[in-house]
Scaffold this motif. Structure first.
Motif, PDB file in Angstrom:
ATOM      1  N   UNK A  78     140.800 -34.714  12.838  1.00  0.00           N
ATOM      2  CA  UNK A  78     140.095 -33.912  12.157  1.00  0.00           C
ATOM      3  C   UNK A  78     138.490 -34.433  12.156  1.00  0.00           C
ATOM      4  N   UNK A  81     136.929 -34.310  15.464  1.00  0.00           N
ATOM      5  CA  UNK A  81     136.712 -32.993  15.913  1.00  0.00           C
ATOM      6  C   UNK A  81     135.334 -32.578  15.375  1.00  0.00           C
ATOM      7  N   UNK A  82     135.142 -32.583  14.134  1.00  0.00           N
ATOM      8  CA  UNK A  82     134.317 -32.348  13.135  1.00  0.00           C
ATOM      9  C   UNK A  82     132.925 -32.950  13.745  1.00  0.00           C
ATOM     10  N   UNK A  85     131.893 -31.398  17.200  1.00  0.00           N
ATOM     11  CA  UNK A  85     131.440 -30.019  17.026  1.00  0.00           C
ATOM     12  C   UNK A  85     129.891 -30.075  16.522  1.00  0.00           C
ATOM     13  N   UNK A 108     124.935 -26.963  27.541  1.00  0.00           N
ATOM     14  CA  UNK A 108     125.836 -26.848  26.220  1.00  0.00           C
ATOM     15  C   UNK A 108     127.262 -26.313  26.373  1.00  0.00           C
ATOM     16  N   UNK A 109     127.104 -25.155  26.934  1.00  0.00           N
ATOM     17  CA  UNK A 109     128.345 -24.469  27.402  1.00  0.00           C
ATOM     18  C   UNK A 109     129.410 -25.441  28.262  1.00  0.00           C
ATOM     19  N   UNK A 112     130.479 -28.312  26.380  1.00  0.00           N
ATOM     20  CA  UNK A 112     131.608 -27.941  25.208  1.00  0.00           C
ATOM     21  C   UNK A 112     133.087 -27.601  25.949  1.00  0.00           C
ATOM     22  N   UNK A 116     136.124 -29.744  24.791  1.00  0.00           N
ATOM     23  CA  UNK A 116     137.271 -29.104  23.996  1.00  0.00           C
ATOM     24  C   UNK A 116     138.482 -28.968  24.768  1.00  0.00           C
TER      25      UNK A 116
ATOM     26  N   UNK B 215     132.510 -22.005  12.575  1.00  0.00           N
ATOM     27  CA  UNK B 215     132.850 -22.783  13.985  1.00  0.00           C
ATOM     28  C   UNK B 215     133.151 -24.354  13.607  1.00  0.00           C
ATOM     29  N   UNK B 216     132.564 -24.752  12.522  1.00  0.00           N
ATOM     30  CA  UNK B 216     132.850 -26.289  12.510  1.00  0.00           C
ATOM     31  C   UNK B 216     134.341 -26.244  12.019  1.00  0.00           C
ATOM     32  N   UNK B 219     136.895 -25.527  14.686  1.00  0.00           N
ATOM     33  CA  UNK B 219     137.004 -26.421  15.917  1.00  0.00           C
ATOM     34  C   UNK B 219     137.789 -27.723  15.284  1.00  0.00           C
ATOM     35  N   UNK B 220     137.473 -27.897  13.821  1.00  0.00           N
ATOM     36  CA  UNK B 220     137.797 -29.297  13.147  1.00  0.00           C
ATOM     37  C   UNK B 220     139.508 -29.041  13.083  1.00  0.00           C
ATOM     38  N   UNK B 221     140.024 -27.658  12.805  1.00  0.00           N
ATOM     39  CA  UNK B 221     141.124 -27.743  12.677  1.00  0.00           C
ATOM     40  C   UNK B 221     142.136 -27.450  14.017  1.00  0.00           C
ATOM     41  N   UNK B 222     141.345 -27.149  14.828  1.00  0.00           N
ATOM     42  CA  UNK B 222     141.834 -27.282  16.332  1.00  0.00           C
ATOM     43  C   UNK B 222     142.906 -26.139  16.478  1.00  0.00           C
ATOM     44  N   UNK B 389     138.271 -22.707  21.950  1.00  0.00           N
ATOM     45  CA  UNK B 389     137.602 -23.788  22.771  1.00  0.00           C
ATOM     46  C   UNK B 389     136.464 -22.929  23.957  1.00  0.00           C
ATOM     47  N   UNK B 392     134.127 -20.400  20.462  1.00  0.00           N
ATOM     48  CA  UNK B 392     133.253 -20.914  19.626  1.00  0.00           C
ATOM     49  C   UNK B 392     131.718 -21.418  20.312  1.00  0.00           C
ATOM     50  N   UNK B 393     131.862 -21.933  21.300  1.00  0.00           N
ATOM     51  CA  UNK B 393     130.362 -22.421  22.001  1.00  0.00           C
ATOM     52  C   UNK B 393     129.641 -20.975  22.408  1.00  0.00           C
TER      53      UNK B 393
END
Lengths: 158, 498
Positions: A78, A81-82, A85, A108-109, A112, A116, B215-216, B219-222, B389, B392-393
């Motif tokens: 977690x 991932x934080x 992001x 960026x896109x 990203x 991900x 968004x954070x 994405x953190x929780x996936x 995924x 979000x971006x």
């Protein structure tokens, strides 16, 4: 007035951080003309009092919790991932101002989607191009709102 | 008779087409983060040159109403309020979308916006002079008390977070102190920079605190997608949402009334109305009901009916007194002046047909809004089933561009980013972000009206307790502060009796 039954060190830290911000506002407001400083002083004082209440209550809770089993820590995935992001968003937003909207959005896109774990190159490419073009068309062409050109490409930061 | 004549004039082909086009474009612009009614109306202003005045005013009105409604679409589906007025809708609209009921939430928002809009229009047409008299009884002391009341209700929102709620209000207000003081013109906390001297941009702050922080967290929780169910939006569900709205007539009337009154009062604005309606509703939570903030349908109905009621009644001070209550109304006033119309009591006597045509056009605009919402709601809600995924971006791109587009300042992008991290921290430490936003919005209003009141009274604080309206508002503030305690006592008694 109720507060959460268990406390974390971070609760005390957050309350202390808010309290220090309030102190800063109160001290700064002393140098303002009387009328300009009155409201900030009153609001910051009330907020300071409340944040100190939170800090003290949580501090005593922490003390009473000492020796109890710790739990609820986030798994490291977690946290990773934080940070990923967060860094991507910071990179994009700052990048947009430096290298301009189009270049930074494409980079960026693409980056990203790849980060991900999305590996379909065709869909990624279509999405990157379409998204960049649609936003550009809506804002820049239809609404006549100038998007950042970027400092490197001669844009002006004012 | 004049009302009927006005209504008939609305049905000219040119006016019908203008209302239809304006509403559609308004919804799209409103749904884009950062853009709102002001930008839509400003862009349309040059297009209205050379057109008859009624068509021009109908175009601006339809853009205003459409954008106010459109803001709720992105608020519900992406937790990104398209306009500040839809900020309150995110609290229950977005959890509904996450539960796979985005289409129902759109239905709720569409129908409550429609009913709120019609409610406000009826008031506008039938009671404009009476409402004007009522509004004139609200001076700076009463506006100050309403601002304080709204802030106190925030504190009472979360049962376990009363202190935290009040702290976030204070924090939001402290952010609002940045910039030139509204009374003395003294630059506060601006550190010599022109950007901070101009004050913090609330829209950029909302983009950050609602969308970027979400968004954070996503994405953190996936998690796979926003919606927990692979539930493609359906027209059937949108209609179900519309029907569900009608099950809560008390909420609809109360929220529409709050919106109508706040809308008619210069200075408080559409955002205050929607947050106030939401908080008033949230404080009436009954046992066994879905908690507010976790997908309670009434949490969508309240702000949406309120903010669309504002769109109609905000015309009252503009038309009857020539006082624009918001920047959108200032644009409207500008358009009227360009066409040689002089707002004020004489406007109704000299240009009665035109005035009633514009007022009646709100019926049409709201009907078009309903049609667009119902037909498009199912399709647009499918966005919540897209993989995070990928989504979000793209949302981040809209957020960054939206924050920048409003004024063209790169600092707004940085502000959105910073408040995004702040919002993330507030959510993690269980500080309600609603208080922060409301504090930032109401801070300048409360401060300005406070100083204005003291200036009127010569420094006498008793001005805040003079007159029936002030006394009632002061009493409501006291009740709001002690409401969580009162509610607990009442609940205990109820349990004992049972």
């Amino acid at each position: 007035m109720k507060l959460a039954k268990t406390a974390k060190k971070s609760d005390v830290a957050a309350a202390c951080l808010i309290a220090s911000l309030c102190v800063y506002v109160i001290v700064s407001a002393r140098h303002f003309p009387e009328r300009a400083g009155l409201f900030p002083t009153v609001i910051a004082s009330i907020t300071l009092t409340l944040s100190l209440v939170i800090a003290v209550v949580n501090f005593f809770k922490l003390a009473s919790q000492r020796g109890m089993e710790r739990g609820g820590d986030k798994p490291s995935v977690y946290v990773t991932r934080f940070w990923i992001t967060g860094l991507l968003i910071v990179g994009y937003m700052i990048g947009m101002l430096i290298i301009g909207y189009i270049t930074s959005t494409i980079l960026y896109l693409s980056f990203s989607f790849w980060t991900y774990g999305y590996r379909n190159k065709l869909v990624s490419t279509i999405l990157v191009v379409c998204m960049t073009a649609v936003v550009y068309a809506v804002f820049e062409m239809a609404l006549d709102i100038k998007l950042p050109v970027g400092l490197l490409l001669g844009g002006v930061m004012y | 008779m004049m009302i009927l004549q006005g209504l008939l004039s609305c049905f000219s082909a040119q006016n019908l087409l203008t209302a239809l086009l304006g509403t559609g474009v308004g919804i799209v612009i409103g749904a884009l983060p950062g853009l709102g009614a002001n930008i839509a109306m400003t862009l349309a202003l040059p297009l209205s040159f050379g057109r008859p005045p009624d068509t021009c005013l109908i175009l601006l009105s339809s853009l205003y109403c459409g954008a106010t409604y459109g803001g709720s679409i992105s608020a519900i589906l992406l937790n990104t309020p398209g306009t500040p007025a839809s900020g309150a809708t995110t609290y229950d609209g977005y959890p509904l979308a996450r539960q796979g009921h985005g289409d129902i939430a759109i239905g709720l928002s569409t129908m409550s916006s429609f009913i709120g809009g019609i409610f406000g229009t009826v008031l506008l047409i039938t009671m404009a002079p009476l409402v004007t008299r009522l509004v004139l009884a609200f001076g700076p002391p009463q506006s100050f008390l309403i601002a304080i009341l709204s802030l106190c209700i925030v504190g009472a929102l979360g049962e376990n977070r009363i202190i935290k709620g009040l702290i976030t209000c204070g924090l939001g207000m402290m952010f609002s102190f940045v910039g030139m003081d509204v009374i003395t013109g003294y630059p506060r906390f601006s550190y010599g920079t022109w950007y901070l001297g101009d004050g913090m941009n609330v829209t950029a702050m909302m983009i950050g605190i609602f969308a970027i922080s979400e968004i954070m967290i996503l994405m953190e929780s996936g998690s796979g997608s926003i919606s927990e169910l692979a539930n493609p939006g359906k027209l059937r569900n949108v209609l179900k949402g519309c029907r569900m709205t009608l099950d809560y007539p008390a909420n609809l009337v109360k929220s529409s009334l709050i919106g109508s009154i706040i809308g008619a009062m210069p200075a408080l604005g559409v955002t205050t109305a929607s947050f106030l309606a939401y908080m008033t509703q949230a404080n009436t939570k009954r046992e066994g009901e879905t908690p507010y903030g976790e997908g309670n349908v009434q949490g969508v109905i309240a702000p949406e009916s309120s903010n669309n009621a504002v769109t109609a009644t905000s015309l009252i001070p503009t038309l009857t007194m020539g006082i624009p209550g918001s920047s959108s109304m200032a644009i409207m006033l500008g358009a009227m002046t360009m066409h040689g119309l002089v707002p004020g009591p004489d406007l109704f006597a000299v240009n009665s047909e035109l005035v009633y045509t514009v007022m009646s056009s709100f019926f049409l605009i709201n009907i078009f809004m309903l049609v667009f919402g119902v037909l498009g709601g199912g399709y647009i809600s499918r966005i919540t089933t897209i993989q995070n995924r990928l989504l979000a971006p793209c949302v981040v791109v809209f957020c960054a561009v939206g924050a920048f587009a409003l004024k063209g300042y790169w600092q707004d992008v940085i502000l959105a980013l910073a408040t995004g991290f702040l919002g993330y921290a507030m959510k993690k430490y269980d500080y309600p972000i609603i208080g922060f936003i409301l504090g930032a919005i109401l801070g300048p209003i409360a401060e300005r009206t406070f100083h204005q009141s003291l200036r009127i009274s010569g420094g006498e604080i008793s001005i805040f307790f003079q007159g029936t309206i002030s006394k009632v508002l002061a009493l409501m503030i006291v009740i709001a502060i002690f409401w969580p305690g009162i509610r607990r006592v009442l609940q205990r008694r109820k349990v004992k009796r049972a």
